[in-house]
Every structure is written in structure tokens, then in C-alpha cells.
Scaffold this active site. Structure first.
Site, PDB file in Angstrom:
ATOM      1  N   ASP A 153       8.917  37.019  29.422  1.00  0.00           N
ATOM      2  CA  ASP A 153       8.255  38.209  29.975  1.00  0.00           C
ATOM      3  C   ASP A 153       6.729  38.072  29.999  1.00  0.00           C
ATOM      4  O   ASP A 153       6.040  39.015  30.368  1.00  0.00           O
ATOM      5  CB  ASP A 153       8.619  39.450  29.142  1.00  0.00           C
ATOM      6  CG  ASP A 153      10.112  39.736  29.179  1.00  0.00           C
ATOM      7  OD1 ASP A 153      10.705  39.601  30.258  1.00  0.00           O
ATOM      8  OD2 ASP A 153      10.678  40.072  28.132  1.00  0.00           O
ATOM      9  N   ASP A 198      12.293  45.707  29.216  1.00  0.00           N
ATOM     10  CA  ASP A 198      13.220  44.622  29.478  1.00  0.00           C
ATOM     11  C   ASP A 198      14.545  45.042  28.827  1.00  0.00           C
ATOM     12  O   ASP A 198      14.535  45.617  27.743  1.00  0.00           O
ATOM     13  CB  ASP A 198      12.684  43.332  28.835  1.00  0.00           C
ATOM     14  CG  ASP A 198      13.613  42.162  29.055  1.00  0.00           C
ATOM     15  OD1 ASP A 198      13.980  41.911  30.210  1.00  0.00           O
ATOM     16  OD2 ASP A 198      13.987  41.505  28.070  1.00  0.00           O
ATOM     17  N   LYS A 199      15.696  44.792  29.491  1.00  0.00           N
ATOM     18  CA  LYS A 199      16.969  45.288  28.935  1.00  0.00           C
ATOM     19  C   LYS A 199      17.463  44.448  27.755  1.00  0.00           C
ATOM     20  O   LYS A 199      17.552  44.928  26.629  1.00  0.00           O
ATOM     21  CB  LYS A 199      18.060  45.336  30.014  1.00  0.00           C
ATOM     22  CG  LYS A 199      19.403  45.857  29.462  1.00  0.00           C
ATOM     23  CD  LYS A 199      20.504  45.838  30.485  1.00  0.00           C
ATOM     24  CE  LYS A 199      21.201  44.499  30.584  1.00  0.00           C
ATOM     25  NZ  LYS A 199      22.103  44.185  29.475  1.00  0.00           N
ATOM     26  N   THR A 227      15.899  44.066  34.482  1.00  0.00           N
ATOM     27  CA  THR A 227      16.887  43.134  33.932  1.00  0.00           C
ATOM     28  C   THR A 227      17.344  42.124  34.979  1.00  0.00           C
ATOM     29  O   THR A 227      17.298  42.395  36.187  1.00  0.00           O
ATOM     30  CB  THR A 227      18.118  43.893  33.386  1.00  0.00           C
ATOM     31  OG1 THR A 227      19.066  42.972  32.872  1.00  0.00           O
ATOM     32  CG2 THR A 227      18.789  44.752  34.456  1.00  0.00           C
ATOM     33  N   GLY A 228      17.784  41.000  34.482  1.00  0.00           N
ATOM     34  CA  GLY A 228      18.365  39.974  35.360  1.00  0.00           C
ATOM     35  C   GLY A 228      19.854  40.196  35.548  1.00  0.00           C
ATOM     36  O   GLY A 228      20.504  39.512  36.344  1.00  0.00           O
TER      37      GLY A 228
END
Length: 684
Positions: free
Chosen positions: A577, A379-380, A526-527
């Protein structure tokens, strides 16, 4: 510490400690009786029995006709056989009791194992020798019985000491909390109270050098706190008003007053202890393999013993006592003692290393899978990056103002803003003025008066709208790096621009390099918009990027990578997550900090450090390597020793006695225990 209502069948060695008749107790009779205390009792018990047996073995050896013949001496006297029988009976019933009661228990459960083997071997030797005393034709094997029981007790004593030291992680953690705390009363005075009496909202004083009694927030004072034992962070962490502190960490310099936020089961330390306990009880796939091997080894031993006895008695015409000797030797040499110990000791050692380095294993099977990972999805935000906006660049368009002044005017106005960018600008500024006026420009920024000047902090859209000139190429270059740019207007003139970015962690680069060195593909999820994502991916050398992914789509992306036939780990913060962590083959919750994500991920990383993911993979590889080594050490010697014990090379004068068999068996146990202790985070 609460009572661990565990089942002893899940103990970390192949045999059941309740099988030792001396310890046949119910845990309900011992409220609060910990694993550690139980092991301690057993260590003392084996030690006590061993020294008694050793003391009795000396006269037994001296009185044994076979030993006298070997030494070429004659110490025989009338009735010596009866003294020998009496001393050996004490050895058999007192020294051999743990093995005899274990044999009965294993037979009852229809799970023959190591206790069955030892129990049978010493029973055969004792009953045969006693029959000889009462007139049966043959040689006395009391000396073999005595040496066998002594060596087995010594092996168990060493084993229990190893297991005790390996399983003491929980007690070490529990010992981190102090017994008393300085409770601050309403009138400002302090009173020493037991830690268990602390409640949420209580204020507590912690003096320099003292341990923090519970999780809380600093309300007064400044200090540095050593959290190494809990988080693995070696450097002391500065703490001042508003900062969180963890119970069990050590206050180093100044005095702190904290408000208690969590106590008992909710505290960080309790959750860590829960995770360590889960890890110790979590079943290992390799452990199941070892248990199956031990069961079959028992079957092989009994079968080989019967065949050996039958072959020597019925086909070669050798004496009954010779056949019995060979049978006892075969039964002893095949004891799966070391095999039962091979995996648990490595498991305990790796759990301990992991906890010390700030990652906690909840699922052993997933941890073992980590050694074979093909891809890791990161996840970023908050994992590869800091997760907070930080000022990265200041562009100056006006010689009247310095960079520091542009930042100071912007920060002074941003004091009244709730925007995430405002926090980043405020953190960068050393000092601010108090604004005289403040107002928002809907959807475009804020404006006001600071230090007698009119100030606006606005978006690029506002600047374009007002048709103000600025070096567009410079701003465009910064924007292409995924940074957010805000403009500062002073007295209606464009003074400069401030760029803010979610800073990439230094440790992220090292982690990706290490992953690539291990042949593992690195994927980012990532979003964020694609431009920002691509910039971060390029900086880190990420192999594949999933950008603009909604939280509920993350699990689908994990599935997509798994669909390529890859074994996948998902690394995220454990909050949004969770579905992706559950979908992955190995779910790694990172950056749990003082709120350990107990229910997320197979492995919980205490620190916000992506390098811990690589350390985890390395430990998984090292752990498996040690397990395989131990399985070979534990069972490999049987391949050659069983035929020797059975007398396959008797014609060439090569034969193994039961005592030598016992020495070999115990030696393999010691090798396995020592080998497990040499486990390190990574091995070349």
C-alpha cells in the site's frame, strides 16, 4: 542510547536553551548526552539561580525606599543605597545572565524574541537605578528588577520541568530494555552477558517476571508476555514455540528460551524510539504560527515601549522615572514566553499519549490534518479483516459423521498441503490422524487415506464434474457471503462441506460506526472479487467500495477520491500500500507489529486495530483544540494588559507595575503548562 545530534534551534520552546550562557556548550563534547540529561541540567540551573535571587530579594525589598514608604516605615541608614546596588548587581548579573546572554544571541541572529524583551526590561531597570545611586534624579527600581528576575527564573524553572517531563518518552522507552541477558551456551548452561553483546542467532533464557532483552522467536517454553508498554495491548499475549517476542516486553509466567532475530537499530524498540524522536522534532504548522506570533509580539513590545516612554516624557511632562516604569512594565507584559511554550507542550503531550496508545506520529503536519478528514480509505485484507482464512461453517450432508469428524478427516489430509485454506482447516481442528496415503488432484483438491478410509478434499468444480448431489441453496448462500467452500468426500460419498472466510475484525464495526459519528465517509479498497467485497462492505456499513483493484492501481483510487475535493486518509499494511499511503493527505500504516514500517505512512499504528484510526482522529481534534486554547491563554491577556501597563488608565488610578506585569506573564505560562497536561485522547 545513541547521541542525538540535534540542533537546539529546533528545541520545543520559543527560546534557544543555548542562549543561556551557562549552557553554552557543544554537543560534541558530550557524546551520548541525551535531551533528557540536558533538560535536567537546565532545570537544576534555573532552580539554583531562582533560590539565590529569592534570598537576595528579601533584603532588597527591605532596603528599597519605595517599599518602606508603602509600608509606612523608615529603615534608612547611611550607605544603604550602595548595599542595595551591590545586592542588585548580583541579581542582575547572576540571576539575569540567562536572559542577557539570550538577548545578545537573538540580536546576533536578527531574531528578536522573548530573551530580547526580558533582557531589555531588566537592563533598563538596572541601568536606570544605578544612575540614580550615582546622583541622577529619580526613584530606585532595584526592587522591581529583583522581583522581575525572580519571577522570570521561576517561570523558566516551571517551563523546563514541564518540557523535561513531556520529552522523557525516549528515555522511558530506552529504560524498557534490561541491562543483562541469560545467554544459553552450547552445553545448555547459561551466562549473564550485557544486552549489547547479543548477536542474531543467540539463544537467551528469560525467567518469569524478567524483561525480554531483544526481538526474537520462541524456541522452547510457554508463557504469557505483557506487551502493553510497546503495543498498547493491555491483555498479556500467550507465547509458545515459533511465536515472535518483542524486546522490552515482560515475560509473566513460564520460562522462555528465545532465538534472537533482531538487535540494535533493527529492533522494534529502536525503530519505535526513532519514530518518537522524529515526532518530537517534526515541525508543526501550528508551531510555526506561534513562532511568527511571538516575533511580532516582540516587535509590538519594543514599539509600544518606545511610544510609551516618548508619550509620557514629551507629551505629559511626567517624570523620567515614571515614564521608565511604564516602559519596563510594557516590555515585561508582552513577553511571548507563554506563547513560545503554548504549542510545544501540547505537541509533546500528544506524542506521548499517542505512543502509549500504540500509534506513532512521524509527520506532525499530517497528524494535525487528521482532524479535518472527509474520507478514510481502508485496505480490506489484514486491516478490516483478519487477513487469514478461518473455518466459519461446517455443512453436514451425511448422518454417519459428526461435524467434528468431517473436520478431523479433512484436517488430517490437509497436513501435507501448503495451500492457505489448509492452514485455516488445521487451526480449527483439535486433533488429527496421520494420513496413510496422500496425493493431489490437479487443480481440484487433494486425496488420500486417513484412519483406514479414502478421503478427498475438493473444490465445487470437482463435485459438479462428478455430478454429486448436495443442497445447492445452502452452499450458494454461504458463497454469497464471500466465503470459500471446500467439499469433503469419505469413501466416495459426499460427507459435508467446510466454508472458510477471511473473518471481519470485531473492532472494524466499532471503527466504522465511530467514523460515521464524526461525519467521515468510509471507503474500502480491495483486490478481492466484487461479491466478497460487497458482502464485507454491507456487514460493516462501508459507504463506497473499490473491488478487484490491483496493487499499482491503489494510488489512483486515492487520487480519484481526492479529486472530489475531499481530504483523504489511506489506511493500509504499509507493504503493497506504500504508493497509496504516500498519495493520501494522511497515510496511516496499520498493523506494523514487530516490523515497524518506519518509512511508510505519516502515522504508524502498532496494532492491527482499525479503532486506532478513530482514536487518532479524536486525538488530532483534541490536540488542535488544546493548541488554540493555549494560544489564547498565552496571548489574549496582552490585549488588555499592554494599555494598562502603558498607563492608559492612569487618570482613573489604574496602573500596572513591572512586577505585577511579570506575575501576570508567569501566571499565563503556568496556565498554558497545566492546560497542556490536561490533554486527553478525546474531549467532548
Amino acid at each position: 542510547m545513541e547521541n542525538h545530534n540535534h540542533n537546539h534551534e529546533e528545541h520545543h520552546h520559543n527560546h534557544n536553551p543555548e542562549d543561556h550562557g551557562h549552557h553554552d556548550h557543544d554537543h560534541n563534547e558530550h557524546e551520548g548526552h541525551s535531551h533528557h540529561e540536558h533538560h535536567k541540567q537546565m532545570v537544576e540551573d534555573f532552580k539554583f539561580r531562582f533560590w539565590w535571587v529569592l534570598a537576595l530579594t528579601i533584603p532588597i525589598l527591605a532596603l528599597s525606599p519605595m517599599i518602606q514608604h508603602f509600608l509606612d516605615v523608615d529603615w534608612r541608614f547611611t550607605g544603604d543605597e550602595w548595599i542595595l546596588a551591590a545586592l542588585s548587581s548580583v541579581v542582575f548579573f547572576f540571576g539575569g545572565w540567562p536572559f542577557l546572554s539570550g538577548l545578545v544571541d537573538e540580536v546576533k541572529k536578527k531574531q528578536p524574541g522573548m530573551m530580547t524583551l526580558i533582557g531589555l526590561a531588566i537592563s533598563i531597570a538596572y541601568l536606570y537605578s544605578t544612575a540614580v545611586v550615582f546622583g541622577f534624579e529619580g526613584d530606585l527600581l532595584y526592587w522591581e528588577l529583583s522581583t522581575l528576575v525572580g519571577i522570570m527564573l521561576l517561570g523558566h524553572w516551571i517551563e523546563m520541568r514541564s518540557v523535561m517531563s513531556a520529552s522523557s518518552a525516549l528515555e522511558e522507552l530506552a529504560a524498557l530494555l534490561p541491562g543483562k541477558a541469560h545467554l544459553v551456551k552450547d552445553d545448555g548452561s547459561t551466562e549473564d552477558v550485557p544486552v549489547e553483546e547479543l548477536k542474531q542467532g543467540d539463544n537467551v533464557l528469560i525467567k518469569p517476571g524478567e524483561k525480554i532483552p531483544a526481538d526474537g522467536n520462541v524456541v522452547k517454553g510457554e508463557s504469557s508476555v505483557n506487551e502493553a508498554m510497546l503495543t498498547g495491548e493491555s491483555k498479556p499475549v500467550s507465547k509458545s514455540k515459533g511465536d515472535e517476542v518483542i524486546g522490552g516486553s515482560v515475560n509473566e509466567k513460564g520460562s522462555l528460551t528465545i532465538e534472537i532475530s533482531k538487535t540494535g537499530d533493527d529492533s522494534f524498540l529502536s525503530q519505535v524510539m526513532k519514530l518518537v524522536e522524529e515526532a518530537q522534532q517534526s515541525k508543526s504548522r501550528t508551531q510555526d504560527l506561534a513562532n511568527r506570533a511571538a516575533f511580532w509580539l516582540t516587535i509590538v513590545a519594543i514599539t509600544a515601549g518606545l511610544i510609551t516612554f516618548g508619550a509620557w516624557v514629551f507629551f505629559t511632562g511626567e517624570s523620567f522615572d515614571f515614564a521608565m516604569n511604564r516602559t519596563v512594565a510594557v516590555m515585561v507584559i508582552t513577553c511571548p514566553h507563554a506563547l513560545g511554550l503554548a504549542i510545544p507542550l501540547v505537541v509533546s503531550r500528544s506524542t506521548s499519549i499517542a505512543a502509549t496508545n500504540g500509534f506513532l506520529i512521524r509527520d506532525r503536519a499530517a497528524f494535525e490534518q487528521a482532524r479535518n478528514l472527509d474520507a478514510v480509505i481502508f485496505d480490506k485484507t489484514g486491516t478490516l479483516t483478519e487477513g487469514t482464512f478461518t473455518v466459519t461453517d461446517i455443512l453436514n450432508f451425511n448422518d454417519q459423521y459428526s461435524d467434528e469428524e468431517i473436520l478431523k478427516y479433512a484436517a488430517s489430509l490437509e497436513q501435507n498441503s501448503e495451500h492457505p485454506l489448509a492452514k485455516g482447516i488445521l487451526e480449527k481442528a483439535d486433533e488429527t490422524w496421520e494420513p496413510d496415503e496422500f496425493d493431489s488432484i490437479t487443480g481440484k483438491g487433494i486425496k488420500g487415506k486417513v484412519n483406514g478410509k479414502s478421503v478427498k478434499v475438493v473444490s465445487p468444480g470437482y463435485v459438479r464434474e462428478q455430478e454429486l448431489d448436495y443442497p445447492e441453496e445452502d452452499v450458494e448462500e454461504i458463497s454469497s457471503q464471500g466465503k470459500t467452500v471446500v467439499f469433503v468426500i469419505l469413501e466416495d460419498e459426499l460427507a459435508g462441506a467446510i466454508a472458510l472466510g477471511d473473518e471481519i475484525r470485531e473492532s472494524s464495526k466499532n471503527a466504522i460506526i465511530a467514523m460515521h459519528d464524526m461525519g467521515i465517509e468510509c471507503i474500502m479498497l480491495t483486490g478481492d472479487n466484487r461479491q466478497t467485497a460487497e458482502y464485507v462492505a454491507k456487514e460493516l456499513g462501508i459507504d463506497q467500495v473499490f473491488a478487484e483493484v490491483l496493487p499499482d492501481e491503489k494510488a489512483d483510487k486515492v487520487k480519484e477520491v481526492q479529486g472530489q475535493g475531499k481530504l483523504v486518509a489511506m489506511t493500509g499494511d504499509g507493504v503493497n500500500d506504500a504508493p497509496a499511503l504516500a498519495q493520501a493527505d494522511v497515510g496511516i500504516a496499520i498493523g506494523a507489529g514487530s516490523d515497524v514500517a518506519v518509512e511508510t505512512g505519516d502515522i504508524v499504528l502498532v496494532k492491527n486495530n482499525p479503532e486506532d484510526v478513530t482514536a487518532l482522529v479524536k486525538l488530532s481534534k483534541s490536540t488542535y483544540r488544546k493548541m488554540v486554547q493555549n494560544l489564547w491563554w498565552a496571548s489574549g491577556y496582552n490585549i488588555g494588559a499592554i494599555p494598562l501597563a502603558a498607563g492608559a488608565m492612569y487618570a482613573w488610578g489604574v496602573i500596572l507595575s513591572p512586577a505585577v506585569g511579570a506575575i501576570l506573564m508567569s501566571l499565563s505560562t503556568v496556565i498554558v503548562a497545566v492546560n497542556a497536561r490536561f490533554l486527553k485522547m478525546s474531549e467532548s
